[in-house]
Design an enzyme around this catalytic site. Structure first.
Site, short mmCIF file in Angstrom:
data_model
loop_
_atom_site.label_atom_id
_atom_site.label_comp_id
_atom_site.label_asym_id
_atom_site.label_seq_id
_atom_site.Cartn_x
_atom_site.Cartn_y
_atom_site.Cartn_z
CB CYS A 10 85.78 67.25 12.10
SG CYS A 10 86.31 68.60 11.04
N GLY A 70 80.25 66.01 9.30
CA GLY A 70 81.15 66.53 8.28
C GLY A 70 80.92 65.86 6.95
CG ASN A 73 85.37 67.46 16.45
OD1 ASN A 73 84.53 67.05 17.23
ND2 ASN A 73 85.19 68.57 15.77
N GLY A 74 87.78 69.92 16.39
CA GLY A 74 87.95 71.07 17.27
C GLY A 74 88.62 72.19 16.52
CE1 TYR A 95 71.74 71.37 12.80
CE2 TYR A 95 74.12 71.54 13.02
CZ TYR A 95 73.00 71.34 12.24
OH TYR A 95 73.14 71.09 10.90
CB SER A 119 68.17 69.47 13.99
OG SER A 119 67.77 70.48 13.09
CG ASP A 149 64.77 75.77 13.41
OD1 ASP A 149 65.44 74.72 13.43
OD2 ASP A 149 64.95 76.68 12.59
CG ASP A 150 68.42 72.99 15.69
OD1 ASP A 150 69.51 73.54 15.86
OD2 ASP A 150 67.96 72.73 14.56
CB CYS A 163 77.63 80.24 20.17
SG CYS A 163 76.65 78.80 20.57
#
Ligand code: AMP
Length: 490
Positions: free
Chosen positions: A28, A55, A128-129, A269, A310, A372-373, A463
Protein backbone atom coordinates in the site's frame (compact mmCIF):
# COMPACT_ATOMS: atom_id res chain seq x y z
CA UNK A 1 18.43 -16.28 17.76
CA UNK A 2 17.30 -15.96 14.19
CA UNK A 3 14.16 -17.18 12.55
CA UNK A 4 14.87 -19.04 9.35
CA UNK A 5 12.44 -20.92 7.24
CA UNK A 6 14.03 -23.63 5.24
CA UNK A 7 13.16 -24.24 1.68
CA UNK A 8 11.30 -27.44 2.28
CA UNK A 9 8.96 -26.25 4.95
CA UNK A 10 8.27 -22.68 3.90
CA UNK A 11 4.56 -23.06 3.38
CA UNK A 12 2.41 -20.12 4.22
CA UNK A 13 0.40 -22.22 6.60
CA UNK A 14 3.40 -22.99 8.73
CA UNK A 15 4.69 -19.48 8.59
CA UNK A 16 1.54 -17.64 9.50
CA UNK A 17 -1.04 -20.17 10.46
CA UNK A 18 -3.39 -18.53 7.97
CA UNK A 19 -5.54 -19.97 5.27
CA UNK A 20 -3.25 -20.10 2.22
CA UNK A 21 -6.07 -19.03 -0.07
CA UNK A 22 -6.05 -15.63 1.65
CA UNK A 23 -3.69 -12.97 0.48
CA UNK A 24 -1.19 -11.71 3.02
CA UNK A 25 -0.43 -8.68 1.01
CA UNK A 26 -1.04 -5.08 1.78
CA UNK A 27 1.30 -3.47 -0.69
CA UNK A 28 0.00 0.00 0.00
CA UNK A 29 0.80 3.68 -0.07
CA UNK A 30 0.42 6.18 2.75
CA UNK A 31 0.68 9.94 2.43
CA UNK A 32 0.08 12.79 4.89
CA UNK A 33 0.32 16.59 4.96
CA UNK A 34 0.35 19.12 7.81
CA UNK A 35 0.48 22.51 6.15
CA UNK A 36 -1.21 25.61 7.61
CA UNK A 37 -2.55 27.78 4.82
CA UNK A 38 -2.59 25.02 2.21
CA UNK A 39 -5.41 22.72 1.11
CA UNK A 40 -3.98 19.52 2.54
CA UNK A 41 -6.45 17.15 0.83
CA UNK A 42 -5.51 18.49 -2.63
CA UNK A 43 -1.86 17.80 -1.91
CA UNK A 44 -2.70 14.33 -0.59
CA UNK A 45 -4.69 13.69 -3.78
CA UNK A 46 -1.60 14.50 -5.88
CA UNK A 47 0.56 12.40 -3.58
CA UNK A 48 -1.75 9.39 -3.90
CA UNK A 49 -1.83 9.77 -7.66
CA UNK A 50 1.97 9.62 -7.66
CA UNK A 51 1.90 6.53 -5.44
CA UNK A 52 -0.68 4.69 -7.54
CA UNK A 53 1.87 1.97 -8.35
CA UNK A 54 1.72 0.84 -4.70
CA UNK A 55 -1.99 0.10 -4.71
CA UNK A 56 -4.85 0.17 -7.17
CA UNK A 57 -7.71 -1.50 -5.38
CA UNK A 58 -9.10 1.33 -3.29
CA UNK A 59 -8.11 4.78 -2.11
CA UNK A 60 -9.16 7.26 0.57
CA UNK A 61 -8.43 10.69 2.03
CA UNK A 62 -9.22 11.96 5.53
CA UNK A 63 -8.90 15.67 6.22
CA UNK A 64 -9.32 17.94 9.23
CA UNK A 65 -9.93 21.66 9.50
CA UNK A 66 -8.81 21.59 13.14
CA UNK A 67 -12.23 20.55 14.42
CA UNK A 68 -13.63 17.55 12.63
CA UNK A 69 -12.38 14.78 10.39
CA UNK A 70 -14.00 14.21 7.00
CA UNK A 71 -13.24 11.15 4.86
CA UNK A 72 -13.83 10.12 1.25
CA UNK A 73 -13.01 6.56 0.17
CA UNK A 74 -13.77 4.51 -2.89
CA UNK A 75 -12.84 1.43 -4.84
CA UNK A 76 -10.53 1.78 -7.83
CA UNK A 77 -7.88 4.16 -9.07
CA UNK A 78 -7.22 7.64 -7.71
CA UNK A 79 -8.26 9.02 -11.10
CA UNK A 80 -11.70 7.43 -10.73
CA UNK A 81 -12.43 7.81 -7.04
CA UNK A 82 -11.99 11.59 -6.75
CA UNK A 83 -13.37 14.46 -8.77
CA UNK A 84 -14.00 18.12 -8.11
CA UNK A 85 -17.28 17.35 -6.33
CA UNK A 86 -15.68 14.87 -3.93
CA UNK A 87 -12.55 16.97 -3.31
CA UNK A 88 -14.28 20.33 -2.74
CA UNK A 89 -15.71 19.48 0.70
CA UNK A 90 -12.37 18.06 1.89
CA UNK A 91 -11.25 21.33 3.44
CA UNK A 92 -8.49 21.67 6.01
CA UNK A 93 -4.78 22.03 6.65
CA UNK A 94 -4.06 18.47 7.79
CA UNK A 95 -4.86 15.30 5.88
CA UNK A 96 -3.80 11.72 5.29
CA UNK A 97 -4.44 9.34 2.42
CA UNK A 98 -4.05 5.74 1.43
CA UNK A 99 -3.95 3.54 -1.67
CA UNK A 100 -4.74 -0.09 -1.02
CA UNK A 101 -3.37 -2.94 -3.06
CA UNK A 102 -5.04 -6.10 -2.01
CA UNK A 103 -7.57 -7.37 0.45
CA UNK A 104 -8.12 -10.80 1.85
CA UNK A 105 -9.45 -12.75 -1.08
CA UNK A 106 -13.18 -13.04 -0.99
CA UNK A 107 -13.70 -9.86 1.01
CA UNK A 108 -15.02 -6.87 -0.85
CA UNK A 109 -12.53 -4.12 -1.56
CA UNK A 110 -14.34 -1.22 0.01
CA UNK A 111 -15.12 -2.55 3.47
CA UNK A 112 -11.41 -2.51 4.38
CA UNK A 113 -10.52 0.62 2.43
CA UNK A 114 -8.42 3.11 4.36
CA UNK A 115 -7.97 5.53 6.09
CA UNK A 116 -9.59 3.66 8.97
CA UNK A 117 -12.03 5.93 10.81
CA UNK A 118 -15.03 5.80 13.06
CA UNK A 119 -17.65 8.35 13.92
CA UNK A 120 -15.82 9.63 16.99
CA UNK A 121 -13.72 12.32 15.23
CA UNK A 122 -10.61 11.47 17.20
CA UNK A 123 -8.43 9.60 14.74
CA UNK A 124 -7.91 8.36 11.18
CA UNK A 125 -5.23 5.82 10.29
CA UNK A 126 -3.43 4.77 7.10
CA UNK A 127 -1.19 1.70 7.19
CA UNK A 128 1.36 0.15 4.86
CA UNK A 129 2.70 -3.19 6.02
CA UNK A 130 1.37 -6.28 7.64
CA UNK A 131 1.31 -7.68 11.16
CA UNK A 132 2.02 -11.40 10.70
CA UNK A 133 0.59 -11.99 14.15
CA UNK A 134 -2.14 -9.98 15.84
CA UNK A 135 -2.47 -12.31 18.83
CA UNK A 136 -1.31 -9.83 21.49
CA UNK A 137 -3.22 -6.94 20.00
CA UNK A 138 -6.43 -8.96 19.65
CA UNK A 139 -6.06 -10.31 23.18
CA UNK A 140 -5.55 -6.85 24.67
CA UNK A 141 -8.60 -5.52 22.85
CA UNK A 142 -10.79 -8.49 23.79
CA UNK A 143 -9.67 -8.16 27.42
CA UNK A 144 -10.76 -4.54 27.27
CA UNK A 145 -14.16 -5.59 25.96
CA UNK A 146 -13.68 -4.11 22.48
CA UNK A 147 -15.58 -5.86 19.68
CA UNK A 148 -12.95 -6.88 17.12
CA UNK A 149 -15.00 -9.19 14.95
CA UNK A 150 -14.00 -9.00 11.29
CA UNK A 151 -11.20 -6.51 11.95
CA UNK A 152 -7.94 -6.78 10.01
CA UNK A 153 -4.52 -5.81 11.39
CA UNK A 154 -4.87 -2.10 10.48
CA UNK A 155 -8.32 -1.93 12.05
CA UNK A 156 -7.05 -3.61 15.23
CA UNK A 157 -4.25 -1.04 15.51
CA UNK A 158 -6.82 1.67 15.00
CA UNK A 159 -9.12 0.20 17.66
CA UNK A 160 -6.30 0.12 20.20
CA UNK A 161 -5.18 3.71 19.55
CA UNK A 162 -8.71 5.06 19.42
CA UNK A 163 -9.65 3.36 22.67
CA UNK A 164 -6.64 4.86 24.46
CA UNK A 165 -7.60 8.28 23.12
CA UNK A 166 -11.23 7.79 24.13
CA UNK A 167 -9.96 7.21 27.67
CA UNK A 168 -8.19 10.57 27.54
CA UNK A 169 -4.70 9.81 26.23
CA UNK A 170 -3.07 12.18 23.77
CA UNK A 171 -2.22 10.64 20.40
CA UNK A 172 1.43 10.54 21.48
CA UNK A 173 0.64 8.68 24.66
CA UNK A 174 -1.74 6.36 22.84
CA UNK A 175 1.04 5.45 20.40
CA UNK A 176 3.51 4.90 23.24
CA UNK A 177 1.04 2.63 25.07
CA UNK A 178 -0.02 0.60 22.06
CA UNK A 179 3.33 0.33 20.27
CA UNK A 180 4.38 -2.95 21.96
CA UNK A 181 1.17 -4.57 20.73
CA UNK A 182 1.93 -3.77 17.09
CA UNK A 183 3.91 -6.91 16.31
CA UNK A 184 4.94 -6.69 12.68
CA UNK A 185 5.63 -4.33 9.82
CA UNK A 186 3.99 -0.93 9.77
CA UNK A 187 4.52 2.51 8.33
CA UNK A 188 1.61 4.56 9.65
CA UNK A 189 0.18 7.98 8.99
CA UNK A 190 -2.24 9.09 11.72
CA UNK A 191 -4.55 12.07 11.64
CA UNK A 192 -6.14 13.79 14.62
CA UNK A 193 -8.17 16.97 14.29
CA UNK A 194 -4.99 18.99 14.94
CA UNK A 195 -2.00 16.86 14.10
CA UNK A 196 -0.31 14.53 11.67
CA UNK A 197 1.67 11.66 13.19
CA UNK A 198 4.04 9.34 11.30
CA UNK A 199 5.31 6.10 12.78
CA UNK A 200 7.50 3.20 11.68
CA UNK A 201 8.09 -0.26 13.15
CA UNK A 202 11.41 -0.96 14.88
CA UNK A 203 12.88 -2.62 11.80
CA UNK A 204 11.65 -0.05 9.28
CA UNK A 205 10.51 -2.80 6.96
CA UNK A 206 8.25 -0.61 4.81
CA UNK A 207 9.54 2.82 3.76
CA UNK A 208 8.33 6.21 4.98
CA UNK A 209 9.83 9.51 3.86
CA UNK A 210 9.58 12.91 5.57
CA UNK A 211 9.67 16.25 3.82
CA UNK A 212 8.72 19.91 3.96
CA UNK A 213 5.90 21.56 2.07
CA UNK A 214 5.04 25.25 2.43
CA UNK A 215 5.28 26.09 6.12
CA UNK A 216 4.53 22.53 7.06
CA UNK A 217 5.44 18.92 6.58
CA UNK A 218 4.69 15.92 4.43
CA UNK A 219 5.13 12.17 4.95
CA UNK A 220 4.98 9.70 2.12
CA UNK A 221 5.65 6.04 1.42
CA UNK A 222 8.12 7.25 -1.20
CA UNK A 223 10.01 10.47 -1.78
CA UNK A 224 8.81 10.71 -5.43
CA UNK A 225 5.40 11.88 -4.17
CA UNK A 226 7.01 14.61 -2.05
CA UNK A 227 8.60 15.90 -5.27
CA UNK A 228 5.21 15.76 -7.00
CA UNK A 229 3.61 18.21 -4.58
CA UNK A 230 6.54 20.63 -4.80
CA UNK A 231 7.88 19.61 -1.40
CA UNK A 232 11.45 18.97 -0.29
CA UNK A 233 12.52 15.53 0.85
CA UNK A 234 14.30 15.70 4.22
CA UNK A 235 14.95 12.13 5.39
CA UNK A 236 13.42 8.75 6.10
CA UNK A 237 11.32 8.38 9.27
CA UNK A 238 13.58 6.20 11.43
CA UNK A 239 12.73 2.68 12.56
CA UNK A 240 10.90 2.94 15.89
CA UNK A 241 10.47 6.71 15.51
CA UNK A 242 7.27 8.71 15.92
CA UNK A 243 7.14 12.12 14.25
CA UNK A 244 4.41 14.48 15.45
CA UNK A 245 3.58 17.50 13.28
CA UNK A 246 1.23 20.12 14.73
CA UNK A 247 0.99 23.82 15.53
CA UNK A 248 4.18 23.68 17.58
CA UNK A 249 6.16 22.32 14.64
CA UNK A 250 7.76 18.90 14.35
CA UNK A 251 8.69 16.63 17.23
CA UNK A 252 10.62 13.40 16.89
CA UNK A 253 10.17 10.79 19.60
CA UNK A 254 12.09 7.52 19.53
CA UNK A 255 9.44 5.14 20.87
CA UNK A 256 11.68 2.07 20.92
CA UNK A 257 15.25 1.35 19.86
CA UNK A 258 15.21 0.84 16.12
CA UNK A 259 17.42 -0.80 13.56
CA UNK A 260 17.16 -0.41 9.82
CA UNK A 261 15.98 -3.44 7.87
CA UNK A 262 14.17 -2.08 4.85
CA UNK A 263 12.58 -4.72 2.66
CA UNK A 264 14.99 -5.06 -0.27
CA UNK A 265 12.02 -5.86 -2.53
CA UNK A 266 11.37 -2.10 -2.50
CA UNK A 267 14.59 -1.71 -4.50
CA UNK A 268 13.88 -4.79 -6.62
CA UNK A 269 10.33 -4.01 -7.71
CA UNK A 270 7.97 -1.85 -5.64
CA UNK A 271 9.39 1.61 -5.41
CA UNK A 272 9.44 4.05 -8.28
CA UNK A 273 12.91 4.57 -9.78
CA UNK A 274 12.82 8.29 -8.95
CA UNK A 275 12.41 7.63 -5.22
CA UNK A 276 15.23 7.74 -2.69
CA UNK A 277 15.40 4.93 -0.11
CA UNK A 278 18.13 4.70 2.53
CA UNK A 279 19.82 7.61 0.76
CA UNK A 280 20.03 5.70 -2.54
CA UNK A 281 18.19 6.58 -5.75
CA UNK A 282 16.21 3.47 -6.71
CA UNK A 283 17.05 3.98 -10.39
CA UNK A 284 20.78 3.87 -9.68
CA UNK A 285 20.49 0.73 -7.56
CA UNK A 286 18.47 -1.01 -10.29
CA UNK A 287 21.08 -0.07 -12.91
CA UNK A 288 23.69 -1.58 -10.64
CA UNK A 289 21.59 -4.75 -10.33
CA UNK A 290 21.80 -4.96 -14.14
CA UNK A 291 25.52 -4.15 -14.29
CA UNK A 292 26.40 -6.79 -11.69
CA UNK A 293 24.12 -9.30 -13.43
CA UNK A 294 26.13 -8.65 -16.61
CA UNK A 295 29.38 -9.33 -14.76
CA UNK A 296 27.99 -12.52 -13.28
CA UNK A 297 26.16 -13.72 -16.40
CA UNK A 298 27.40 -12.19 -19.65
CA UNK A 299 25.33 -13.69 -22.47
CA UNK A 300 25.99 -13.68 -26.21
CA UNK A 301 23.16 -11.59 -27.60
CA UNK A 302 22.41 -9.01 -30.30
CA UNK A 303 20.12 -6.77 -28.28
CA UNK A 304 19.17 -6.20 -24.63
CA UNK A 305 15.48 -5.48 -24.06
CA UNK A 306 13.67 -4.75 -20.78
CA UNK A 307 10.41 -6.16 -19.51
CA UNK A 308 8.73 -2.77 -19.17
CA UNK A 309 8.48 -0.83 -16.95
CA UNK A 310 10.14 -2.36 -13.94
CA UNK A 311 12.99 -4.03 -15.89
CA UNK A 312 14.11 -0.84 -17.67
CA UNK A 313 16.85 0.48 -15.33
CA UNK A 314 18.40 -2.99 -14.89
CA UNK A 315 18.34 -3.59 -18.66
CA UNK A 316 20.12 -0.26 -19.23
CA UNK A 317 22.69 -1.27 -16.61
CA UNK A 318 23.13 -4.70 -18.19
CA UNK A 319 23.50 -3.37 -21.75
CA UNK A 320 25.94 -0.65 -20.68
CA UNK A 321 28.14 -3.06 -18.77
CA UNK A 322 28.26 -5.70 -21.47
CA UNK A 323 28.37 -3.35 -24.48
CA UNK A 324 25.34 -4.73 -26.32
CA UNK A 325 22.73 -2.29 -27.73
CA UNK A 326 19.65 -1.56 -25.62
CA UNK A 327 16.26 -1.32 -27.29
CA UNK A 328 12.56 -1.52 -26.51
CA UNK A 329 11.40 -4.85 -27.89
CA UNK A 330 8.19 -5.10 -25.88
CA UNK A 331 5.62 -2.39 -25.66
CA UNK A 332 3.55 -2.06 -22.54
CA UNK A 333 -0.03 -0.93 -22.34
CA UNK A 334 0.21 1.41 -19.37
CA UNK A 335 -3.49 1.28 -18.63
CA UNK A 336 -3.74 -2.33 -17.54
CA UNK A 337 -3.44 -2.93 -13.84
CA UNK A 338 -3.30 -5.77 -11.42
CA UNK A 339 -2.42 -8.56 -13.86
CA UNK A 340 -0.43 -10.07 -11.11
CA UNK A 341 -3.16 -10.64 -8.58
CA UNK A 342 -5.89 -11.92 -10.86
CA UNK A 343 -7.13 -15.03 -9.15
CA UNK A 344 -7.21 -17.52 -12.02
CA UNK A 345 -4.08 -18.57 -13.89
CA UNK A 346 -5.83 -18.44 -17.29
CA UNK A 347 -6.87 -14.84 -16.68
CA UNK A 348 -3.38 -14.01 -15.54
CA UNK A 349 -1.98 -15.37 -18.79
CA UNK A 350 -4.34 -13.45 -21.06
CA UNK A 351 -3.57 -10.41 -18.91
CA UNK A 352 0.11 -10.64 -19.83
CA UNK A 353 -0.77 -10.74 -23.53
CA UNK A 354 -2.98 -7.69 -23.25
CA UNK A 355 -0.28 -5.87 -21.37
CA UNK A 356 2.76 -6.54 -23.57
CA UNK A 357 3.22 -6.61 -27.34
CA UNK A 358 6.50 -7.37 -29.16
CA UNK A 359 7.98 -4.98 -31.72
CA UNK A 360 8.86 -7.41 -34.52
CA UNK A 361 11.66 -5.38 -36.14
CA UNK A 362 13.63 -5.32 -32.90
CA UNK A 363 13.18 -9.04 -32.31
CA UNK A 364 13.18 -10.89 -35.64
CA UNK A 365 16.21 -13.07 -36.35
CA UNK A 366 18.09 -11.77 -33.30
CA UNK A 367 19.50 -13.24 -30.12
CA UNK A 368 17.53 -11.50 -27.37
CA UNK A 369 18.70 -10.82 -23.81
CA UNK A 370 15.51 -9.90 -21.96
CA UNK A 371 15.85 -8.33 -18.49
CA UNK A 372 13.10 -8.69 -15.88
CA UNK A 373 13.21 -7.43 -12.30
CA UNK A 374 11.93 -10.64 -10.72
CA UNK A 375 10.31 -13.98 -11.43
CA UNK A 376 7.58 -14.92 -9.00
CA UNK A 377 5.09 -17.46 -10.35
CA UNK A 378 6.83 -17.71 -13.72
CA UNK A 379 3.69 -16.70 -15.61
CA UNK A 380 5.09 -13.48 -17.07
CA UNK A 381 8.42 -14.97 -18.10
CA UNK A 382 6.79 -17.96 -19.84
CA UNK A 383 4.50 -15.66 -21.83
CA UNK A 384 7.33 -13.32 -22.73
CA UNK A 385 9.57 -16.10 -24.03
CA UNK A 386 6.67 -17.41 -26.12
CA UNK A 387 5.95 -13.92 -27.41
CA UNK A 388 9.58 -13.27 -28.36
CA UNK A 389 9.88 -16.60 -30.16
CA UNK A 390 6.59 -15.88 -31.93
CA UNK A 391 8.09 -12.57 -33.09
CA UNK A 392 11.04 -14.44 -34.62
CA UNK A 393 13.78 -14.28 -31.95
CA UNK A 394 16.56 -16.74 -32.79
CA UNK A 395 17.49 -17.14 -29.10
CA UNK A 396 15.92 -15.91 -25.86
CA UNK A 397 18.10 -15.44 -22.78
CA UNK A 398 16.07 -14.56 -19.68
CA UNK A 399 17.98 -12.36 -17.22
CA UNK A 400 16.52 -11.68 -13.78
CA UNK A 401 17.92 -8.71 -11.83
CA UNK A 402 17.19 -10.32 -8.43
CA UNK A 403 17.74 -13.76 -6.87
CA UNK A 404 15.07 -16.49 -7.00
CA UNK A 405 11.98 -15.64 -4.89
CA UNK A 406 11.74 -18.77 -2.76
CA UNK A 407 9.95 -17.80 0.44
CA UNK A 408 6.60 -16.27 1.27
CA UNK A 409 6.36 -12.67 2.35
CA UNK A 410 4.74 -11.73 5.64
CA UNK A 411 5.41 -8.00 5.79
CA UNK A 412 3.03 -6.57 3.26
CA UNK A 413 4.13 -7.63 -0.21
CA UNK A 414 1.53 -9.34 -2.33
CA UNK A 415 3.58 -12.43 -3.09
CA UNK A 416 1.92 -15.83 -3.38
CA UNK A 417 2.33 -18.79 -1.06
CA UNK A 418 5.40 -20.91 -1.60
CA UNK A 419 3.38 -23.51 -3.50
CA UNK A 420 2.94 -20.89 -6.24
CA UNK A 421 6.52 -19.56 -6.19
CA UNK A 422 8.22 -21.22 -9.13
CA UNK A 423 11.68 -21.07 -7.52
CA UNK A 424 10.40 -22.79 -4.39
CA UNK A 425 9.35 -25.78 -6.49
CA UNK A 426 11.95 -26.01 -9.25
CA UNK A 427 15.69 -25.80 -9.83
CA UNK A 428 17.00 -23.02 -12.08
CA UNK A 429 17.38 -25.52 -14.94
CA UNK A 430 13.79 -26.71 -14.46
CA UNK A 431 12.60 -23.11 -14.51
CA UNK A 432 14.51 -22.52 -17.76
CA UNK A 433 12.82 -25.52 -19.27
CA UNK A 434 9.41 -24.56 -17.97
CA UNK A 435 9.54 -21.03 -19.38
CA UNK A 436 11.12 -22.28 -22.62
CA UNK A 437 14.17 -19.99 -22.65
CA UNK A 438 17.61 -20.82 -24.06
CA UNK A 439 19.05 -19.74 -20.72
CA UNK A 440 17.89 -18.14 -17.49
CA UNK A 441 20.24 -16.30 -15.14
CA UNK A 442 19.50 -14.71 -11.79
CA UNK A 443 21.51 -12.03 -10.00
CA UNK A 444 23.23 -13.61 -6.99
CA UNK A 445 22.19 -12.70 -3.47
CA UNK A 446 25.60 -11.13 -2.80
CA UNK A 447 25.39 -9.26 -6.11
CA UNK A 448 22.02 -7.83 -5.12
CA UNK A 449 23.38 -6.60 -1.80
CA UNK A 450 26.57 -5.22 -3.38
CA UNK A 451 24.52 -3.26 -5.93
CA UNK A 452 22.83 -1.29 -3.15
CA UNK A 453 26.19 -0.10 -1.79
CA UNK A 454 24.82 -0.80 1.71
CA UNK A 455 25.52 -3.57 4.20
CA UNK A 456 23.35 -6.70 4.14
CA UNK A 457 22.17 -6.02 7.69
CA UNK A 458 20.34 -2.90 6.52
CA UNK A 459 17.84 -5.10 4.70
CA UNK A 460 15.02 -7.55 5.10
CA UNK A 461 15.66 -10.15 2.41
CA UNK A 462 13.17 -12.76 3.59
CA UNK A 463 11.56 -13.63 0.24
CA UNK A 464 15.03 -14.48 -1.12
CA UNK A 465 16.75 -15.80 2.00
CA UNK A 466 14.04 -17.13 4.32
CA UNK A 467 15.55 -14.97 7.10
CA UNK A 468 12.82 -13.04 8.91
CA UNK A 469 13.79 -10.10 11.21
CA UNK A 470 10.33 -10.10 12.80
CA UNK A 471 9.02 -13.56 13.53
CA UNK A 472 6.37 -14.58 10.99
CA UNK A 473 4.87 -16.83 13.63
CA UNK A 474 4.31 -14.54 16.61
CA UNK A 475 5.56 -11.13 15.46
CA UNK A 476 8.38 -10.85 18.00
CA UNK A 477 11.41 -8.86 16.92
CA UNK A 478 14.44 -11.02 16.31
CA UNK A 479 17.46 -9.24 17.78
CA UNK A 480 20.23 -10.81 15.82
CA UNK A 481 19.46 -11.92 12.35
CA UNK A 482 21.79 -14.39 10.73
CA UNK A 483 23.44 -12.73 7.75
CA UNK A 484 24.39 -15.87 5.92
CA UNK A 485 22.00 -17.20 3.33
CA UNK A 486 21.34 -20.66 1.95
CA UNK A 487 24.19 -21.95 -0.21
CA UNK A 488 21.99 -22.28 -3.28
CA UNK A 489 21.58 -18.51 -3.38
CA UNK A 490 25.28 -17.75 -3.69
P1 AMP B 1 5.25 -13.80 -12.34
O1 AMP B 1 4.55 -13.79 -13.63
O2 AMP B 1 4.37 -14.29 -11.25
O3 AMP B 1 6.58 -14.51 -12.36
O4 AMP B 1 5.50 -12.29 -11.97
C1 AMP B 1 6.70 -11.65 -12.22
C2 AMP B 1 6.45 -10.24 -12.63
O5 AMP B 1 5.55 -9.60 -11.73
C3 AMP B 1 7.75 -9.47 -12.64
O6 AMP B 1 7.97 -9.02 -13.96
C4 AMP B 1 7.53 -8.32 -11.69
O7 AMP B 1 7.75 -7.10 -12.37
C5 AMP B 1 6.12 -8.41 -11.21
N1 AMP B 1 6.00 -8.52 -9.73
C6 AMP B 1 6.88 -9.00 -8.86
N2 AMP B 1 6.40 -8.95 -7.60
C7 AMP B 1 5.17 -8.41 -7.68
C8 AMP B 1 4.15 -8.08 -6.72
N3 AMP B 1 4.31 -8.30 -5.42
N4 AMP B 1 3.00 -7.54 -7.20
C9 AMP B 1 2.82 -7.31 -8.51
N5 AMP B 1 3.74 -7.60 -9.45
C10 AMP B 1 4.91 -8.15 -9.05
Amino acid sequence: MSVTLHHMDATTDRVTGRDPSRSLGEKCAVFGVYAPGLEAARLVHTGLWTLQHRGQESTGISVSDGVSILTHKGQGLVAHVYDEATLRPLVGHVAIGHNRYSTSRGGDGLSHAQPVTNGAQRLALAHNGNLPSTARLSQALSDAGVDISGANDSELMYAALDRAMALGASVEDAVRDCFPLFTGAFSLALLTPNALVALRDVRGIRPLALGRVGNGYVVSSESCAIDAIGGTFLRDVRPGEMVVMDESGLRSIQIAPGRERLDIFEFVYFARPDSILLGRRVNEVRRQFGALLAREHPVQADVVIPVPDSGIPAAIGYAGEIGIPFDFGLLKNRYIHRTFIRPAQSLRESGVQMKLNPIAEVIRGRRIAVVDDSVVRGTTSRQIVKMLRGAGASEVHYLVSSPPVMFPDVYGIDLPNSADLVAARMSVEQIRESIGADSISYLSYDGMIAATGLPAHDFTTSCFSGVYPISPVDGTVVDEVRETVPAQLR
